[in-house]
Design an enzyme around this catalytic site. Structure first.
Site, PDB file in Angstrom:
ATOM      1  N   ASP A   1      -5.266 -13.159  -2.277  1.00 20.64           N
ATOM      2  CA  ASP A   1      -4.702 -11.806  -2.293  1.00 20.64           C
ATOM      3  C   ASP A   1      -4.133 -11.517  -3.686  1.00 20.64           C
ATOM      4  O   ASP A   1      -3.179 -10.757  -3.847  1.00 20.64           O
ATOM      5  CB  ASP A   1      -3.616 -11.661  -1.226  1.00 20.64           C
ATOM      6  CG  ASP A   1      -3.239 -10.211  -0.934  1.00 20.64           C
ATOM      7  OD1 ASP A   1      -4.008  -9.315  -1.311  1.00 20.64           O
ATOM      8  OD2 ASP A   1      -2.166  -9.983  -0.353  1.00 20.64           O
TER       9      ASP A   1
ATOM     10  N   HIS B   1       0.850  -1.188   0.000  1.00 17.29           N
ATOM     11  CA  HIS B   1       0.000   0.000   0.000  1.00 17.29           C
ATOM     12  C   HIS B   1       0.891   1.245   0.000  1.00 17.29           C
ATOM     13  O   HIS B   1       1.954   1.252   0.625  1.00 17.29           O
ATOM     14  CB  HIS B   1      -0.909   0.024   1.236  1.00 17.29           C
ATOM     15  CG  HIS B   1      -1.930  -1.057   1.251  1.00 17.29           C
ATOM     16  ND1 HIS B   1      -3.272  -0.813   1.083  1.00 17.29           N
ATOM     17  CD2 HIS B   1      -1.813  -2.400   1.407  1.00 17.29           C
ATOM     18  CE1 HIS B   1      -3.938  -1.949   1.145  1.00 17.29           C
ATOM     19  NE2 HIS B   1      -3.065  -2.925   1.342  1.00 17.29           N
TER      20      HIS B   1
END
Length: 392
Positions: free
Chosen positions: A276, A143
């Protein structure tokens, strides 16, 4: 049109059903499982009859944590590109999934949520998953740390409104200011709260579970590690019967020994296999993006170009099932399939309650989502909503 033409009967099937294995037959009609039993199939009632020849018949997989595939990402804010991900996974046995988003600016997040809401309305996605922005900078992983922020109830409310009831899960770092209040707001709004990307200690994680969080996001990865004097969120999640723990079993994120420990501690009823997965899934090695970050894929391993941090995976969920059966001592096919279907479906509230039809298990009344597995547990055929979407 004769309604019986929509019916499909599978015979000679080894079916993984709630409670064990049933060797017999299954009949689907108009998108639902209408009968299932041991022994020979009942008299032919119309429609197609398929001899499974003793192959495994398993429920369609449920991926509760996925970001992309086939060159597309849910962050593209494009329903057509998002459908590419859905169709790519569906043909490989993943018949239910959430549209997973990563940390972005407030305006971009609203655009992404609005785009995915269209597919939720159409029944193509089971909901929207927000991984961030309310996570720890020190555990940001793939992120963008510049976009992370503290939990903001007003912003979260705007996101919920943009999602029109389709935001289904959000990950929060419980040690952040206002995190427990946001967890309570999420739960009160019908959203599953998860903890992850976190530096939380044991007591902070316990406080989050007491506030209503019921999922631990990709256990082990991007959270305070387990230590015998500082057990942190890993021990807190494994010790709490209320909590479902996500596990990325791709051979990269978690060592098989650590993955086996999770199954031994929590059991398949509480372990949810996830991918994921990112946009590079199904494609060759090369350079891709995850959110705004550059990601390099080599040998199927994805890392952030600038930091070398592991960035998502490049597998589909049936790959994780095969790896679980082959590589984890004591975990058989029943447990692996349960963790890829029934457990995530229950964790998300998709198993039956309040729905037109539940997903995640082969039982009468549920949606007719299933896969036939061949040699080495490879997916050979997939039925979604009572219709074939793949047959090899």
């Amino acid at each position: 049109m004769d309604q019986s033409a929509t019916a499909i009967t599978l015979t000679n099937a080894r079916m993984i059903v709630p409670g064990g294995v049933c060797e017999g037959w299954l009949r689907a009609d108009r998108g639902r499982i209408v009968s299932l039993d041991a022994g020979e199939a009942p008299p032919h009632g119309g429609g197609e009859v398929v001899n499974a020849r003793g192959r495994w018949v398993v429920p369609g997989a449920v991926d509760m944590h996925i970001h992309g595939g086939a060159g597309a990402a849910f962050t593209d804010a494009d329903p057509e590109r998002a459908m590419r991900i859905v169709e790519f996974n569906r043909a490989r046995g993943v018949t239910t999934l959430l549209g997973g988003l990563v940390t972005a600016t407030p305006s971009d997040t609203l655009k992404q949520v609005a785009a995915l809401t269209e597919l939720c309305d159409a029944g193509e996605l089971a909901g929207i998953y927000l991984e961030g922005p309310y996570i720890a900078k020190s555990k940001c992983g793939a992120h963008d740390p510049a976009l992370l922020r503290e939990p903001d109830p007003a912003e979260f409310d705007r996101i919920l409104k943009a999602g029109r009831g389709h935001v289904r899960m959000v990950t929060v770092a419980p040690e952040l200011p206002g995190a427990l209040e946001l967890i309570r707001l999420a739960v009160d709004s019908g959203v599953v709260a998860a903890i992850g990307h976190t530096e939380a200690d044991y007591d902070q994680a316990r406080a989050a579970f007491d506030a209503g969080a019921t999922v631990a996001t990709h256990l082990y990865n991007q959270m305070r590690p387990l230590h015998h004097r500082d057990p942190g969120p890993i021990a807190a999640a494994l010790n709490d019967e209320r909590v479902t723990v996500e596990l990325i079993n791709d051979g990269v994120h978690v060592h098989p020994g650590a993955a086996a420990l999770v199954f031994a501690s929590a059991g398949s009823d509480r372990v949810a296999l996830i991918t994921d997965a990112m946009s590079a899934t199904g494609l060759e090695d090369g350079e891709y993006t995850l959110g705004k970050l550059r990601v390099v894929v080599e040998g199927g391993r994805a890392v952030v170009a600038e930091t070398g941090t592991i960035a998502s995976s490049t597998i589909v969920l049936p790959d994780a099932v095969r790896r679980t059966v082959h590589d984890l001592p004591g975990v058989g096919i029943e447990a692996a399939v349960h963790s890829a279907a029934a457990t995530p479906a229950r964790a998300l509230g998709l198993d039956s309650a309040g729905l037109d039809a539940g997903v995640g298990s082969l039982k009468v009344g549920n949606r007719a989502d299933l896969a036939l597995l061949g040699r080495d547990l490879a997916v050979e055929a997939v039925l979604h909503n009572g219709a074939w979407v793949h047959r090899s």
